[in-house]
Design a protein around this motif. Structure first.
Motif, PDB file in Angstrom:
ATOM      1  N   TRP A 189       0.805  -1.217   0.000  1.00 40.94           N
ATOM      2  CA  TRP A 189       0.000   0.000   0.000  1.00 40.94           C
ATOM      3  C   TRP A 189       0.837   1.266   0.000  1.00 40.94           C
ATOM      4  O   TRP A 189       0.297   2.362  -0.057  1.00 40.94           O
ATOM      5  CB  TRP A 189      -0.922   0.013   1.228  1.00 40.94           C
ATOM      6  N   ASN A 190       2.148   1.146   0.096  1.00 41.98           N
ATOM      7  CA  ASN A 190       2.963   2.339   0.240  1.00 41.98           C
ATOM      8  C   ASN A 190       4.254   2.172  -0.547  1.00 41.98           C
ATOM      9  O   ASN A 190       5.047   1.269  -0.265  1.00 41.98           O
ATOM     10  CB  ASN A 190       3.258   2.564   1.731  1.00 41.98           C
ATOM     11  N   THR A 191       4.471   3.029  -1.543  1.00 39.94           N
ATOM     12  CA  THR A 191       5.651   2.921  -2.398  1.00 39.94           C
ATOM     13  C   THR A 191       6.935   3.105  -1.602  1.00 39.94           C
ATOM     14  O   THR A 191       7.922   2.391  -1.808  1.00 39.94           O
ATOM     15  CB  THR A 191       5.591   3.965  -3.526  1.00 39.94           C
ATOM     16  N   TYR A 192       6.920   4.077  -0.686  1.00 35.86           N
ATOM     17  CA  TYR A 192       8.128   4.321   0.111  1.00 35.86           C
ATOM     18  C   TYR A 192       8.529   3.073   0.886  1.00 35.86           C
ATOM     19  O   TYR A 192       9.701   2.673   0.895  1.00 35.86           O
ATOM     20  CB  TYR A 192       7.905   5.481   1.076  1.00 35.86           C
ATOM     21  N   TYR A 193       7.563   2.440   1.550  1.00 35.53           N
ATOM     22  CA  TYR A 193       7.903   1.275   2.360  1.00 35.53           C
ATOM     23  C   TYR A 193       8.217   0.057   1.498  1.00 35.53           C
ATOM     24  O   TYR A 193       8.944  -0.844   1.936  1.00 35.53           O
ATOM     25  CB  TYR A 193       6.782   0.975   3.355  1.00 35.53           C
ATOM     26  N   TYR A 196      11.716   0.800   0.896  1.00 33.37           N
ATOM     27  CA  TYR A 196      12.430   0.695   2.177  1.00 33.37           C
ATOM     28  C   TYR A 196      12.729  -0.761   2.535  1.00 33.37           C
ATOM     29  O   TYR A 196      13.873  -1.127   2.823  1.00 33.37           O
ATOM     30  CB  TYR A 196      11.587   1.354   3.269  1.00 33.37           C
ATOM     31  N   PHE A 197      11.703  -1.604   2.509  1.00 32.00           N
ATOM     32  CA  PHE A 197      11.902  -2.996   2.902  1.00 32.00           C
ATOM     33  C   PHE A 197      12.759  -3.749   1.892  1.00 32.00           C
ATOM     34  O   PHE A 197      13.524  -4.649   2.255  1.00 32.00           O
ATOM     35  CB  PHE A 197      10.550  -3.691   3.076  1.00 32.00           C
ATOM     36  N   THR A 198      12.638  -3.391   0.610  1.00 33.29           N
ATOM     37  CA  THR A 198      13.463  -4.049  -0.403  1.00 33.29           C
ATOM     38  C   THR A 198      14.936  -3.712  -0.210  1.00 33.29           C
ATOM     39  O   THR A 198      15.799  -4.605  -0.190  1.00 33.29           O
ATOM     40  CB  THR A 198      13.017  -3.633  -1.814  1.00 33.29           C
ATOM     41  N   MET A 199      15.243  -2.425  -0.062  1.00 31.00           N
ATOM     42  CA  MET A 199      16.633  -1.998   0.064  1.00 31.00           C
ATOM     43  C   MET A 199      17.261  -2.473   1.372  1.00 31.00           C
ATOM     44  O   MET A 199      18.380  -2.991   1.385  1.00 31.00           O
ATOM     45  CB  MET A 199      16.720  -0.474  -0.040  1.00 31.00           C
ATOM     46  N   THR A 200      16.547  -2.289   2.478  1.00 27.16           N
ATOM     47  CA  THR A 200      17.108  -2.726   3.760  1.00 27.16           C
ATOM     48  C   THR A 200      17.196  -4.247   3.834  1.00 27.16           C
ATOM     49  O   THR A 200      18.125  -4.793   4.441  1.00 27.16           O
ATOM     50  CB  THR A 200      16.264  -2.198   4.932  1.00 27.16           C
ATOM     51  N   GLY A 201      16.236  -4.939   3.209  1.00 28.80           N
ATOM     52  CA  GLY A 201      16.289  -6.399   3.195  1.00 28.80           C
ATOM     53  C   GLY A 201      17.483  -6.916   2.409  1.00 28.80           C
ATOM     54  O   GLY A 201      18.205  -7.820   2.861  1.00 28.80           O
ATOM     55  N   LEU A 202      17.702  -6.347   1.218  1.00 31.16           N
ATOM     56  CA  LEU A 202      18.863  -6.749   0.418  1.00 31.16           C
ATOM     57  C   LEU A 202      20.165  -6.419   1.140  1.00 31.16           C
ATOM     58  O   LEU A 202      21.123  -7.205   1.124  1.00 31.16           O
ATOM     59  CB  LEU A 202      18.822  -6.054  -0.944  1.00 31.16           C
ATOM     60  N   HIS A 203      20.201  -5.249   1.758  1.00 27.08           N
ATOM     61  CA  HIS A 203      21.403  -4.866   2.499  1.00 27.08           C
ATOM     62  C   HIS A 203      21.652  -5.833   3.658  1.00 27.08           C
ATOM     63  O   HIS A 203      22.796  -6.252   3.904  1.00 27.08           O
ATOM     64  CB  HIS A 203      21.255  -3.443   3.029  1.00 27.08           C
ATOM     65  N   GLY A 204      20.584  -6.199   4.347  1.00 25.39           N
ATOM     66  CA  GLY A 204      20.728  -7.140   5.452  1.00 25.39           C
ATOM     67  C   GLY A 204      21.245  -8.490   4.992  1.00 25.39           C
ATOM     68  O   GLY A 204      22.079  -9.117   5.668  1.00 25.39           O
TER      69      GLY A 204
END
Length: 260
Positions: A189-193, A196-204
């Motif tokens: 429902w939210n483009t920002y999130y 956010y979750f894609t980038m932080t997840g890949l980084h993690g």
């Protein structure tokens, strides 16, 4: 002081009793004077005052999963059935969407092979009525052309001023059984999130991978060190470069996602 006997009573119809916070002790159901309240609390509805947006995207998504026309599902929803003011807003919104569809066809044309428009309104435009749309409806103008003060553009709607103009529905009551959790912070429902979750997840995942490699060389590299220390040194150096690369990515990722 002797203990007072319990006095059972029943109130019909149900009545709202209001107590000031200072009159209620920490243990729920006991007043400051020692009166104990027992019984079952009724499940009261949730009341919303001056609703500034209605989002039907979740209803539309569930309808599509069941093979139902989203607009039919929305129009048959309890929210529109029980709230004439919101139904009126929805009917007005459908008219605005029809105008938008015509503008998109005039501007982008129709695909010659399929006969479908090259551009259509987004799901957000089609199924969400924002506060700017409510303002446009109240002013009798098209969506996007309402008079929005500069302060409102930065800090949101002026509820006090707009309540006098009857911009928003005054009261909306939601039955307890209709209250469901649907987080607006979910990626769906939210483009920002979603970003956010894609980038932080890949980084993690990269952090975990780098940590596992370095841990392997730390605890299992003795044999390699004894047989070929230069070989181990090269691998540790490459692992270190990867780790610093991941660290460098975070230096840019953190301010972009958290500070900007």
């Amino acid at each position: 002081m002797p203990e007072q006997p319990a006095i059972p009573f029943k109130v019909e119809p149900a009545t709202v009793f209001r107590f000031k916070p200072r009159d209620i002790k920490e243990d729920a159901g006991t007043l400051r004077d020692g009166t104990a309240l027992t019984g079952k609390m009724i499940e009261s509805p949730m009341m919303f005052h001056y609703v500034d947006a209605i989002d039907f995207r979740h209803t539309a998504m569930k309808a599509e999963e069941k093979g139902i026309d989203p607009e039919v599902a929305i129009e048959n929803s309890w929210l529109l059935k029980e709230n004439p003011e919101l139904r009126e807003a929805w009917e007005w919104h459908k008219g605005e969407i029809a105008k938008l569809e015509k503008k998109l066809i005039d501007g982008y044309g129709v695909d010659k092979k399929t006969g479908k428009p090259n551009r259509v309104p987004t799901e957000t435009e089609r199924y969400r009525i924002g506060w700017q749309a409510f303002a446009a409806k109240a002013e009798g103008v098209e969506t996007g052309t309402a008079k929005i003060a500069l302060k409102e553009q930065f800090f949101g709607p002026d509820y006090v001023g707009r309540s006098e103009k009857h911009t928003f529905p005054a009261h909306v009551s939601i039955p307890r059984e209709q209250v469901q959790f649907a987080s607006k912070f979910a990626p769906a429902w939210n483009t920002y999130y979603a970003i956010y979750f894609t980038m932080t997840g890949l980084h993690g995942l990269h952090v975990i991978g780098g940590a596992l490699v370095l841990a392997y060389y730390l605890f299992c590299g003795k044999k390699m060190y004894l047989s070929n220390p230069e070989w181990l040194a090269n691998r540790v150096e490459v692992g270190g470069l990867f780790w610093h690369f991941v660290d460098l990515v975070w230096i840019f990722l953190f301010p972009i996602l958290y500070l900007m």
